[in-house]
Design an enzyme around this catalytic site. Sequence first.
Site, PDB file in Angstrom:
ATOM      1  N   ARG A 101     -12.467  -3.094  -5.627  1.00  0.00           N
ATOM      2  CA  ARG A 101     -11.284  -3.305  -4.802  1.00  0.00           C
ATOM      3  C   ARG A 101     -11.385  -4.654  -4.130  1.00  0.00           C
ATOM      4  NH1 ARG A 101     -11.202   1.481  -1.585  1.00  0.00           N
ATOM      5  NH2 ARG A 101      -9.077   0.836  -1.186  1.00  0.00           N
ATOM      6  N   LYS A 149      -5.873   1.909   4.924  1.00  0.00           N
ATOM      7  CA  LYS A 149      -4.624   2.458   5.457  1.00  0.00           C
ATOM      8  C   LYS A 149      -4.850   3.090   6.826  1.00  0.00           C
ATOM      9  CE  LYS A 149      -2.470   3.587   1.067  1.00  0.00           C
ATOM     10  NZ  LYS A 149      -1.997   4.742   0.277  1.00  0.00           N
ATOM     11  N   GLU A 156      -0.359   6.561  -3.080  1.00  0.00           N
ATOM     12  CA  GLU A 156      -0.001   7.743  -2.306  1.00  0.00           C
ATOM     13  C   GLU A 156       0.954   7.245  -1.229  1.00  0.00           C
ATOM     14  OE1 GLU A 156      -2.986   9.575   0.172  1.00  0.00           O
ATOM     15  OE2 GLU A 156      -1.804  11.408   0.387  1.00  0.00           O
TER      16      GLU A 156
END
Length: 560
Positions: A261, A271, A35
């Site tokens: 992850r 983020k 994104e």
Amino acid sequence: MSEAKAPSNFIRQIIDRDLAEGKNNGRVVTRFPPEPNGYLHIGHAKSICLNFGIAESYGGACHLRFDDTNPEKEEDEYIHSIKKDVEWLGFQWAGPVRFASDYFDQLYDLAVALIRKGLAYVDTQSPEQIAEMRGNFTTPGRNSPHRDRSVEENLALFADMRDNKFDEGAAVLRARIDMQSPNLNMRDPVLYRIRKKAHHQTGDKWVIYPMYDFTHPLSDALEGITHSLCTLEFEDHRPLYDWLVENVDLPDEPRQYEFARLNLNFTVTSKRRLKLLVDEGHVDGWDDPRLPTLSGLRRRGYTPAAIRHFCENLGVSRADSVIDMSILEASVRDDLNHNAPRAFCVLNPLKLVIENWPEDREEWLDAPVHPQNEDMGTRRMPLTREVYIDREDFREEANKKYKRLVLGDRVRLRYGYVIQAEDIVRDADGEIVEVRCSYDPDTLGKNPEPAEGQGKMRGVIHWVSADRGLPCEVRLYDRLFQTANPSKVAEGESFLDNINPESLRVLQGCVVEPGLRDAGPESRFQFEREGYFCVDRDSVDGRLVFNRTVGLRESWPREA
RNA sequence: UGGGGUAUAGCCAAGUUGGUAAGGCAGCGGGUUUUGAUCCCGUCAUUCCCAGGUUCGAGUCCUGGUACCCCAGCCA
């Protein structure tokens, strides 16, 4: 650096099996779907290496697709940086850069098709009502009063949503699945919401935007993705992913697989937190060398090869894990050790005067660019009467473990002559400001004969000509956080409280060998006996700035 | 609390019809070395979250526990 053959992992095994069974006509197509709401970080590198790596080794393709369904958080700046970072890592996506927003028209049509099948409906309850009706872990959800609207009514309402006839939040399109499901994602998830915000790609064409859960599986299907790899937190979304793929009339049936992850200790890779560090000025932008962003690592001096090698060695599993920062550091040391040209830089200069060296004599000495790799050639360095050595490399007295210059003892000026410290000069405060020494002219390229009255050769130190050396600035970095898990904080504290106040130390008045005068930003060197450094973009003509990427491994007893 | 996951060395991680614990990083010991680096050699889990069970044999199968992670956005 050796070419690491990608190790096996459970995802590759699934692909091997699929291929053996002839699924997808033997195609393997993956995608990296960021994104554009922040910069890529080391965690994304793992996903990039996985997705592109698989495409590469199976002769398949990997798409770069921006998952841009939320215009409120996304910006063009991020799109540029993400493309740059993927390319920097050395990967090339198949075909054009894609955007989920490229599919907004098709997605709209697919939503209409779902409505026609009675599988989606427009809910005009308030967000609060919808949340309340969804229930929670222990309480099943309850059906919306609008769940049984007619297809015609839903079609009309959805068109009204598209045609800007509603306020934001006044209506959503929901899938009609099962409000009783123990999986909250299946309790009639929202597919479309109204956002009256211009989109970076589609401008003001739309006031309704599809949700991730709707967009992702269908974008995958539209692109013919075969293996859609994502992180563990999307596991609960897989039934919804499958539901959409099954209930929509598209030829391809992508499958989603989840992996753990990447987490690194002593830093943050979220983020939200990275953006906060940047926005509040705790660091010098998204490319601050202390950040685990790819642009930060690049500025720090990391190479694409080091990062790829790191990711390949990690393995891919479904177990939550936290990798030691030292493993990342080891990967860049390994790469730079093999590939970085060597240079001398004195970080903390102490003047050394060679008393038996003529005032105006300047001797250009040859030194290998890389001692283990002759192919890299040689460099030349001027030796003059006055040179700088590091303050750490001189002591008035020391035990025999100290392999540097000691008053009365000898040491070799690397690639030059053996010298003996004879005397010291102090300033008014008693600080040593100069070391006087003598050199042995018969020691260039050979060891001295043992002689009476002379100290022993304790070691080899680096140096830079005082006349010819270039002044420079060196930035030494330490971990940005003082705690292994910065996100773990006491009541009322934030991860910002764990910032290491000494994560950056700037050294002024350093001196580097003259050969580096024209080194440009991002050129990397090993400063012998010091570590790996790279030229920072803050360098200006005549004044270089170096970032320390990582130090050399040090395994000597500090008590020496 | 309902659902979904995960547990193999200090940190990752292989282990796939049950057959006697890969590899990397870190550590330790030694050798080479004009970088206290690199390189080289050696070493590093009688044991796989715990407890039972099946079996000649279990990290792998069965039963029962425990711990940790994710989910209650009209974020992704």
